[in-house]
Design a protein around this motif. Sequence first.
Motif, PDB file in Angstrom:
ATOM      1  N   THR A  64       0.829  -1.206   0.000  1.00 11.63           N
ATOM      2  CA  THR A  64       0.000   0.000   0.000  1.00 11.63           C
ATOM      3  C   THR A  64       0.869   1.263   0.000  1.00 11.63           C
ATOM      4  O   THR A  64       2.037   1.227   0.354  1.00 11.63           O
ATOM      5  CB  THR A  64      -0.966   0.024   1.202  1.00 11.63           C
ATOM      6  OG1 THR A  64      -0.188   0.080   2.400  1.00 11.63           O
ATOM      7  CG2 THR A  64      -1.832  -1.233   1.221  1.00 11.63           C
ATOM      8  N   CYS A  65       0.219   2.337  -0.380  1.00  6.96           N
ATOM      9  CA  CYS A  65       0.923   3.613  -0.521  1.00  6.96           C
ATOM     10  C   CYS A  65       1.209   4.223   0.842  1.00  6.96           C
ATOM     11  O   CYS A  65       0.397   4.134   1.755  1.00  6.96           O
ATOM     12  CB  CYS A  65       0.055   4.555  -1.342  1.00  6.96           C
ATOM     13  SG  CYS A  65       0.627   6.254  -1.369  1.00  6.96           S
ATOM     14  N   ALA A  66       2.374   4.869   0.952  1.00  8.01           N
ATOM     15  CA  ALA A  66       2.731   5.514   2.212  1.00  8.01           C
ATOM     16  C   ALA A  66       2.955   7.019   2.046  1.00  8.01           C
ATOM     17  O   ALA A  66       3.614   7.642   2.870  1.00  8.01           O
ATOM     18  CB  ALA A  66       3.972   4.848   2.792  1.00  8.01           C
ATOM     19  N   THR A  67       2.396   7.577   0.987  1.00 12.40           N
ATOM     20  CA  THR A  67       2.539   9.022   0.792  1.00 12.40           C
ATOM     21  C   THR A  67       1.705   9.758   1.839  1.00 12.40           C
ATOM     22  O   THR A  67       0.524   9.478   2.004  1.00 12.40           O
ATOM     23  CB  THR A  67       2.066   9.422  -0.615  1.00 12.40           C
ATOM     24  OG1 THR A  67       2.905   8.777  -1.563  1.00 12.40           O
ATOM     25  CG2 THR A  67       2.135  10.934  -0.811  1.00 12.40           C
ATOM     26  N   GLU A  68       2.341  10.667   2.534  1.00  7.94           N
ATOM     27  CA  GLU A  68       1.636  11.471   3.534  1.00  7.94           C
ATOM     28  C   GLU A  68       1.506  12.896   3.025  1.00  7.94           C
ATOM     29  O   GLU A  68       2.393  13.421   2.364  1.00  7.94           O
ATOM     30  CB  GLU A  68       2.420  11.480   4.856  1.00  7.94           C
ATOM     31  CG  GLU A  68       2.415  10.140   5.582  1.00  7.94           C
ATOM     32  CD  GLU A  68       1.031   9.692   6.040  1.00  7.94           C
ATOM     33  OE1 GLU A  68       0.123  10.556   6.104  1.00  7.94           O
ATOM     34  OE2 GLU A  68       0.858   8.501   6.325  1.00  7.94           O
ATOM     35  N   THR A 120       2.506   4.451 -11.488  1.00  7.77           N
ATOM     36  CA  THR A 120       1.527   5.456 -11.905  1.00  7.77           C
ATOM     37  C   THR A 120       1.001   6.226 -10.700  1.00  7.77           C
ATOM     38  O   THR A 120       0.906   7.449 -10.718  1.00  7.77           O
ATOM     39  CB  THR A 120       0.351   4.751 -12.611  1.00  7.77           C
ATOM     40  OG1 THR A 120       0.865   3.913 -13.644  1.00  7.77           O
ATOM     41  CG2 THR A 120      -0.622   5.755 -13.189  1.00  7.77           C
ATOM     42  N   HIS A 121       0.675   5.487  -9.644  1.00  8.37           N
ATOM     43  CA  HIS A 121       0.074   6.074  -8.448  1.00  8.37           C
ATOM     44  C   HIS A 121       1.026   7.094  -7.798  1.00  8.37           C
ATOM     45  O   HIS A 121       0.631   8.234  -7.514  1.00  8.37           O
ATOM     46  CB  HIS A 121      -0.273   4.937  -7.470  1.00  8.37           C
ATOM     47  CG  HIS A 121      -0.896   5.372  -6.192  1.00  8.37           C
ATOM     48  ND1 HIS A 121      -2.247   5.309  -5.969  1.00  8.37           N
ATOM     49  CD2 HIS A 121      -0.356   5.886  -5.061  1.00  8.37           C
ATOM     50  CE1 HIS A 121      -2.517   5.751  -4.751  1.00  8.37           C
ATOM     51  NE2 HIS A 121      -1.378   6.115  -4.172  1.00  8.37           N
ATOM     52  N   GLU A 122       2.254   6.687  -7.581  1.00  6.10           N
ATOM     53  CA  GLU A 122       3.186   7.598  -6.893  1.00  6.10           C
ATOM     54  C   GLU A 122       3.555   8.782  -7.784  1.00  6.10           C
ATOM     55  O   GLU A 122       3.739   9.899  -7.287  1.00  6.10           O
ATOM     56  CB  GLU A 122       4.433   6.839  -6.424  1.00  6.10           C
ATOM     57  CG  GLU A 122       4.148   5.713  -5.423  1.00  6.10           C
ATOM     58  CD  GLU A 122       3.352   6.142  -4.199  1.00  6.10           C
ATOM     59  OE1 GLU A 122       3.390   7.344  -3.836  1.00  6.10           O
ATOM     60  OE2 GLU A 122       2.661   5.286  -3.606  1.00  6.10           O
ATOM     61  N   MET A 123       3.671   8.557  -9.098  1.00  2.80           N
ATOM     62  CA  MET A 123       3.920   9.694  -9.982  1.00  2.80           C
ATOM     63  C   MET A 123       2.714  10.625  -9.961  1.00  2.80           C
ATOM     64  O   MET A 123       2.865  11.847 -10.013  1.00  2.80           O
ATOM     65  CB  MET A 123       4.238   9.222 -11.398  1.00  2.80           C
ATOM     66  CG  MET A 123       4.655  10.345 -12.345  1.00  2.80           C
ATOM     67  SD  MET A 123       6.071  11.347 -11.770  1.00  2.80           S
ATOM     68  CE  MET A 123       7.439  10.235 -12.119  1.00  2.80           C
ATOM     69  N   GLY A 124       1.515  10.051  -9.852  1.00  2.20           N
ATOM     70  CA  GLY A 124       0.313  10.872  -9.716  1.00  2.20           C
ATOM     71  C   GLY A 124       0.419  11.794  -8.501  1.00  2.20           C
ATOM     72  O   GLY A 124       0.142  12.995  -8.583  1.00  2.20           O
ATOM     73  N   HIS A 125       0.868  11.243  -7.358  1.00  7.12           N
ATOM     74  CA  HIS A 125       1.083  12.085  -6.171  1.00  7.12           C
ATOM     75  C   HIS A 125       2.111  13.174  -6.464  1.00  7.12           C
ATOM     76  O   HIS A 125       1.902  14.348  -6.142  1.00  7.12           O
ATOM     77  CB  HIS A 125       1.600  11.238  -5.001  1.00  7.12           C
ATOM     78  CG  HIS A 125       0.559  10.434  -4.302  1.00  7.12           C
ATOM     79  ND1 HIS A 125      -0.671  10.932  -3.962  1.00  7.12           N
ATOM     80  CD2 HIS A 125       0.574   9.145  -3.849  1.00  7.12           C
ATOM     81  CE1 HIS A 125      -1.368   9.998  -3.331  1.00  7.12           C
ATOM     82  NE2 HIS A 125      -0.632   8.904  -3.250  1.00  7.12           N
ATOM     83  N   ALA A 126       3.241  12.767  -7.041  1.00 11.96           N
ATOM     84  CA  ALA A 126       4.310  13.733  -7.299  1.00 11.96           C
ATOM     85  C   ALA A 126       3.794  14.879  -8.168  1.00 11.96           C
ATOM     86  O   ALA A 126       4.198  16.028  -8.003  1.00 11.96           O
ATOM     87  CB  ALA A 126       5.501  13.042  -7.961  1.00 11.96           C
ATOM     88  N   TYR A 135      -4.075  13.986  -5.069  1.00 10.96           N
ATOM     89  CA  TYR A 135      -4.360  13.351  -3.780  1.00 10.96           C
ATOM     90  C   TYR A 135      -4.986  11.983  -4.033  1.00 10.96           C
ATOM     91  O   TYR A 135      -5.415  11.673  -5.144  1.00 10.96           O
ATOM     92  CB  TYR A 135      -5.362  14.182  -2.978  1.00 10.96           C
ATOM     93  CG  TYR A 135      -4.867  15.522  -2.525  1.00 10.96           C
ATOM     94  CD1 TYR A 135      -3.983  15.624  -1.454  1.00 10.96           C
ATOM     95  CD2 TYR A 135      -5.292  16.691  -3.150  1.00 10.96           C
ATOM     96  CE1 TYR A 135      -3.535  16.864  -1.016  1.00 10.96           C
ATOM     97  CE2 TYR A 135      -4.848  17.937  -2.716  1.00 10.96           C
ATOM     98  CZ  TYR A 135      -3.969  18.017  -1.661  1.00 10.96           C
ATOM     99  OH  TYR A 135      -3.533  19.241  -1.232  1.00 10.96           O
ATOM    100  N   HIS A 136      -5.073  11.177  -2.960  1.00  7.02           N
ATOM    101  CA  HIS A 136      -5.928   9.993  -3.031  1.00  7.02           C
ATOM    102  C   HIS A 136      -7.355  10.458  -3.307  1.00  7.02           C
ATOM    103  O   HIS A 136      -7.750  11.527  -2.834  1.00  7.02           O
ATOM    104  CB  HIS A 136      -5.877   9.216  -1.712  1.00  7.02           C
ATOM    105  CG  HIS A 136      -4.542   8.584  -1.466  1.00  7.02           C
ATOM    106  ND1 HIS A 136      -3.844   8.746  -0.309  1.00  7.02           N
ATOM    107  CD2 HIS A 136      -3.789   7.797  -2.257  1.00  7.02           C
ATOM    108  CE1 HIS A 136      -2.703   8.073  -0.384  1.00  7.02           C
ATOM    109  NE2 HIS A 136      -2.643   7.491  -1.562  1.00  7.02           N
ATOM    110  N   THR A 137      -8.126   9.654  -4.031  1.00  6.18           N
ATOM    111  CA  THR A 137      -9.483  10.098  -4.351  1.00  6.18           C
ATOM    112  C   THR A 137     -10.328  10.258  -3.083  1.00  6.18           C
ATOM    113  O   THR A 137     -11.327  10.963  -3.090  1.00  6.18           O
ATOM    114  CB  THR A 137     -10.196   9.119  -5.311  1.00  6.18           C
ATOM    115  OG1 THR A 137     -10.215   7.820  -4.715  1.00  6.18           O
ATOM    116  CG2 THR A 137      -9.491   9.062  -6.661  1.00  6.18           C
TER     117      THR A 137
END
Length: 502
Positions: free
Chosen positions: A15-19, A196-202, A206-208
């Motif tokens: 799972t993603c850990a982007t805060e 894709t997900h982490e580049m989306g954050h960068a 945000y998470h939907t």
Amino acid sequence: MGNTKKMFAQSYLDTCATESTESSDASGAFSYSTAPLDPSTDDPIVLNVFFWQVQKPDGSYGWGEFSEDKVLECIAKLNIFFNQYNIFFKYRGYDSFTTPANLPLVKYELVDTNGDGIPDTYQCVNYPGQYDPDGYGNVGRCQIGQFFNYAANIHKTPNAINIYVPYGSEFGGAARGVGSDMIILKADKLNSVTTTHEMGHALGLYHTRSKTNGCSNKEHTTRIATPPPCNQNDDYNAPCADDNVVDTAANTCYYHFDNGVGFCPYVNENCEYFGTEKDEDEVQYQIFPEDVKNAMSDAYCFDCIEDYLTPGQVRRMREKIGAYQPLINATTTVASLYEPYKGEYYVVGPLPPHYIPPHFQPGFEYRFVECRCECPEPADYNDISFYSNNNTILLQIDKNEQDYSTIVHPNHSAILIKHEIGSVFYPQARRCYDNYNRKPTDGRITRFNDNVFNTNITVTPKDSLGINNPTLINTLDPGLYKIEENYQDGSTQQTVIFKEAN
Ligand SMILES: [Zn+2]
């Protein structure tokens, strides 16, 4: 045996850990438009990417063989997905570093928080006096912020999105924030939807479900728009609540944790949401499979999350890149995509030993097409005064090509990147390279009479004059050929040409 889909995510390891923190968009920074890409106004955006292999304190790497091909897989993945949005990634190389041996040991462990003797919640647990033997080679959940601070100071390439590749991590991936030029992606996630997900954050997504990495019911279900400015308390708050994107459905969160086990209680194997959850105003959500599958969703079940973003998310990314300074700094030119990442062009004199021809990054559909000019070195990107013929292809590369050693710029050809959104890339071939300083002594032309590689061939030997004729290719009838050139130093060169009828 069919494709076995996972009902439960393996664990928090995926799972993603982007805060990120709850904050509102700067006034006027975003349009909140959901208009599809308009090639006449939405120009190509090119971002530099640099990779770092992150090793253990002893210099080892606990995962297979790390090589340039591995990070090029990530570049290919990013381009194959994001090019449809006129967003491109330019590979700028990679480096390695060894992490310090004196990182304090902190473990992410299930802890009993309610005193019933049963561990129920993951927490960071310190082990005073002990050091982490893996360092950042295996980044822990409790080390993410500390890692980014460390890397930002001494292992960061300016003017690029830096992707850090440990062999392991206690999470799927993490961006330093929503809008960032630093991402952690472990080796086995480099070519996955996590990329894709982490580049989306960068790039500012945000998470939907929430601005943070938790759950939220603050975004309201209604999509009946009211005029701006948006207020959290309005019925219609999609532009300013949770992900601030209008065409992603409001949702609380798909993924739940219970005693350390992750599951999606309201998502079935077809990625359909069947729950009756409500927003904070007690209005039931309207969630479609596309929302569950969205690359920025948290439906870590049944492999639901896909390489899929909405037009509103694409708008937000493109606007973020143009407005956020670290991403503005990471932006480069379209011309850079026509420069090799490795190797060099032969100009004059004998071929150097261990010569490496100019290599181009994977992920694009290339056509290296016949061209002619006084170009012992490739023509400048902006110089399109040379003759070229898109119907005579010296080398064709598919965007999914996996043998990266084949993506080289052949002599007597110009580079065509077959990206047909807008007219920046196609149909103009660029950088004609037409070098006659190293002349073959003789050679031969093999014609495949059936236009496939079989034994029905016609071979025509060529002497020095014939093989060096600058209009040699031009004189060939449409068809499939192999041209073999023999050089004085004993080397040979083969070029396969497919010439279409004009
Ligand atoms: Zn995330």
